[in-house]
Enzyme design. Structure first.
Site, short mmCIF file in Angstrom:
data_model
loop_
_atom_site.label_atom_id
_atom_site.label_comp_id
_atom_site.label_asym_id
_atom_site.label_seq_id
_atom_site.Cartn_x
_atom_site.Cartn_y
_atom_site.Cartn_z
N GLU A 273 -18.59 5.07 14.35
CA GLU A 273 -16.71 5.05 13.84
C GLU A 273 -16.60 3.94 15.12
O GLU A 273 -15.75 4.84 15.46
CB GLU A 273 -16.63 6.35 13.06
CG GLU A 273 -17.40 6.42 11.97
CD GLU A 273 -16.46 7.17 11.23
OE1 GLU A 273 -15.57 7.99 11.53
OE2 GLU A 273 -17.14 7.45 10.15
N GLY A 275 -13.53 3.00 17.68
CA GLY A 275 -12.17 2.40 17.13
C GLY A 275 -11.73 1.56 19.09
O GLY A 275 -11.35 0.42 19.44
N ARG A 276 -11.26 2.36 19.70
CA ARG A 276 -10.65 2.58 20.69
C ARG A 276 -11.56 1.63 22.19
O ARG A 276 -11.08 0.43 22.54
CB ARG A 276 -10.89 3.70 22.04
CG ARG A 276 -9.65 3.61 23.27
CD ARG A 276 -9.68 5.28 23.48
NE ARG A 276 -9.11 6.54 22.67
CZ ARG A 276 -8.37 7.40 23.03
NH1 ARG A 276 -6.84 6.32 22.90
NH2 ARG A 276 -7.97 8.08 21.48
N ARG A 312 1.34 7.02 22.44
CA ARG A 312 0.98 7.29 23.39
C ARG A 312 1.23 8.02 24.79
O ARG A 312 1.19 9.73 25.06
CB ARG A 312 -0.29 6.46 23.40
CG ARG A 312 -0.94 6.10 22.64
CD ARG A 312 -2.49 5.17 22.80
NE ARG A 312 -3.02 6.25 23.61
CZ ARG A 312 -3.81 6.52 24.13
NH1 ARG A 312 -2.66 6.53 25.12
NH2 ARG A 312 -4.97 7.81 24.50
N TYR A 316 0.95 12.22 24.50
CA TYR A 316 -0.45 12.85 24.92
C TYR A 316 0.44 12.65 26.15
O TYR A 316 -1.48 12.96 27.08
CB TYR A 316 -0.77 11.96 24.31
CG TYR A 316 -1.40 11.97 23.20
CD1 TYR A 316 -1.90 12.10 22.12
CD2 TYR A 316 -1.74 10.17 23.31
CE1 TYR A 316 -2.02 12.52 20.89
CE2 TYR A 316 -1.77 10.09 21.47
CZ TYR A 316 -2.26 10.50 20.72
OH TYR A 316 -2.05 10.49 18.89
N CYS A 342 16.18 6.69 23.05
CA CYS A 342 18.17 8.78 22.96
C CYS A 342 16.79 9.94 23.27
O CYS A 342 16.77 10.45 21.94
CB CYS A 342 19.16 8.47 22.03
SG CYS A 342 20.21 7.02 22.47
N GLU A 343 16.35 9.74 23.73
CA GLU A 343 15.67 10.87 23.96
C GLU A 343 15.12 10.64 25.54
O GLU A 343 14.12 9.89 25.78
CB GLU A 343 13.78 11.36 23.27
CG GLU A 343 14.79 10.59 21.63
CD GLU A 343 12.89 11.79 20.90
OE1 GLU A 343 12.54 12.74 21.34
OE2 GLU A 343 13.44 12.05 19.88
N TYR A 371 -4.25 2.66 19.02
CA TYR A 371 -3.58 3.34 18.79
C TYR A 371 -2.18 2.82 19.53
O TYR A 371 -0.61 3.44 20.36
CB TYR A 371 -4.11 4.72 18.85
CG TYR A 371 -5.64 5.18 19.03
CD1 TYR A 371 -4.92 5.33 17.49
CD2 TYR A 371 -6.08 5.20 19.40
CE1 TYR A 371 -6.62 5.54 16.75
CE2 TYR A 371 -8.31 4.76 19.00
CZ TYR A 371 -7.60 5.90 17.74
OH TYR A 371 -8.80 5.79 17.37
#
Ligand code: LLP
Length: 417
Positions: A273, A275-276, A312, A316, A342-343, A371
């Protein structure tokens, strides 16, 4: 190998200058290379050609219909985790007989939809889920093919948020409890016990945890056989890492070599499986510098893409290389590349050595094909950005930029307000 390279001072995707697409489409946008997607899929799939296998691309990495259609035409299967992903896969022409369905929280509606769609198998993650699938299959007059997802308690040595194969994680059934679950499953009329599944985590840069997990799963299937339970499929999940910065993950052929060696002459069809490793380095996020400012010794480069477009780095502290779309002469500066949200956690890169970008310059956030768009949101009422696919000398908008009207299209103001 990917298809984002400089020709002279200009960054190209295959044969198209990225700056040209930026001028035509506006920024920010995601940009994918068809050739890279195809090459990565083929490299992975052919690495396993000496064994019976199905490569089930993991839809969550990049679920664009056009991207899925590319894989469908290469004969891919898919790994899905929701009814929505099944819908997308079917729309893109993926064969239902090559769909495996993982995830700890499948609802009865989703189970019913998967049964109706005749997917290959459910990767079951708990006793209660097994009971529900049996019950829904009974009501639908269907037999559900299942694998039990086993949690082998192996440390994948990756970011804790994307580590899944330890007992403290919510995924799968403990290997100690799995035999009992299989014994229960074979008693159920509406259940066809067909496989075993395992996925230990994502962005792994070493083959050892994969091989250790496979060894445990193999030992377990031996135990099952001694109880008269014989399986057709062994699903070893995804998780192979990519190079974002200085990581040196095994390439698909080394990974496949190690898995095939450990597998020996096990009779099961192997399911993978990835993905990345397929989509990650096949895409970039293109953004324009809006402003530059200094706060004491610190430089901020404010761009038009933000954490809602690519979460991301914020989520992370993931590293994504920042490259100029058009190379610049002159000295570099150390800067944070930040977005308009605004963070303070809204950044794409921190303390990075970059060219002295000026307002209007375009930047490429590399390795954003997996992702990236799939984890984007409308936070701060920012319309989601378009996705563009390059094929040789041509490019195609495969998802339009959202409009302000799109932002509110599902909202209802009660009449009495
Ligand atoms: N199979 C299952 C059951 C999974 O849960 C996943 C990923 C995959 C396959 C595909 O893994 P891959 O080959 O892409 O590593 N959002 C995170 C990654 C989350 C991965 C979740 N599961 C990130 O941006 O790094």
């Amino acid at each position: 190998m990917h298809e984002f390279k400089y020709k002279g001072d200009d960054l190209y995707c295959e044969d198209v200058p990225v700056q040209k697409i930026a001028c035509d489409t506006g920024t920010p946008f995601y940009l994918y290379s068809k050739k890279t997607l195809e090459n990565h899929f083929a490299a992975f799939d052919t690495a396993f050609s000496s064994v019976k296998h199905i490569t089930c691309y993991s839809v969550k990495a990049n679920s664009s219909l056009a991207v899925l259609k590319i894989f469908a035409s290469l004969g891919a299967g898919v790994d899905v985790v929701s009814g929505g992903e099944i819908f997308r896969a079917l729309r893109a022409g993926i064969s239902p007989g090559k769909i495996v369905y993982s995830g700890v929280g499948k609802s009865s509606t989703e189970i019913e939809y998967a049964l109706k769609s005749e997917i290959l198998m459910f990767n079951v993650e708990s006793s209660q889920e097994l009971d529900l699938i049996d019950c829904v299959a009974g009501k639908s007059g269907k037999k559900a093919r299942i694998a039990l997802r086993i949690n082998p308690d192996i440390d994948p040595k990756t970011h804790p948020y994307i580590s899944t194969g330890l007992n403290k994680n919510k995924f799968g059934v403990r290997i100690e409890d799995a035999l009992n679950e299989y014994k229960r499953a074979v008693q159920k009329k509406q259940i066809d016990v067909t496989g075993v599944a395992c996925h230990i985590g994502s962005q792994l840069t070493d083959v050892t945890p994969f091989v250790d997990a496979l060894r445990k799963v193999k030992e377990f299937t031996g135990e099952l056989s001694s109880h008269g339970i014989h399986l057709k499929y062994m699903d070893m999940g995804g998780g192979l890492g990519i190079t974002y910065g200085d990581e040196m993950p095994p390439d698909p052929s080394d990974y496949a070599g190690a898995i095939i060696k450990e597998l020996g002459n096990h009779g099961c069809t192997l399911i993978l499986e990835p993905g990345r490793v397929i989509a990650g380095n096949a895409g970039i996020l293109v953004s324009t510098v809006l402003y530059k400012k200094k706060s004491g010794a610190k430089n901020f480069i404010i761009v038009d893409a933000a954490m809602n477009d690519l979460v991301r780095p914020s989520l992370y502290e993931a590293y994504h290389e920042i490259k100029p779309v058009r190379k610049k002469q002159g000295p570099h500066i150390a800067a944070d590349i930040v977005g308009p949200i605004c963070e303070s956690g809204d950044f794409l890169a921190r303390q990075r050595d970059v060219p002295d970008f000026m307002p209007g310059d375009c930047i490429a956030v590399m390795s954003a094909g997996a992702y990236g768009f799939t984890m984007s949101s409308n936070y701060n009422s920012r319309p989601r950005v378009p996705e563009v696919l390059v094929d040789g000398q041509r490019y195609f908008v495969i998802r339009k930029r959202e409009t302000y009207d799109d932002l509110i299209s599902n909202e209802i103001i009660p009449e009495h307000i």
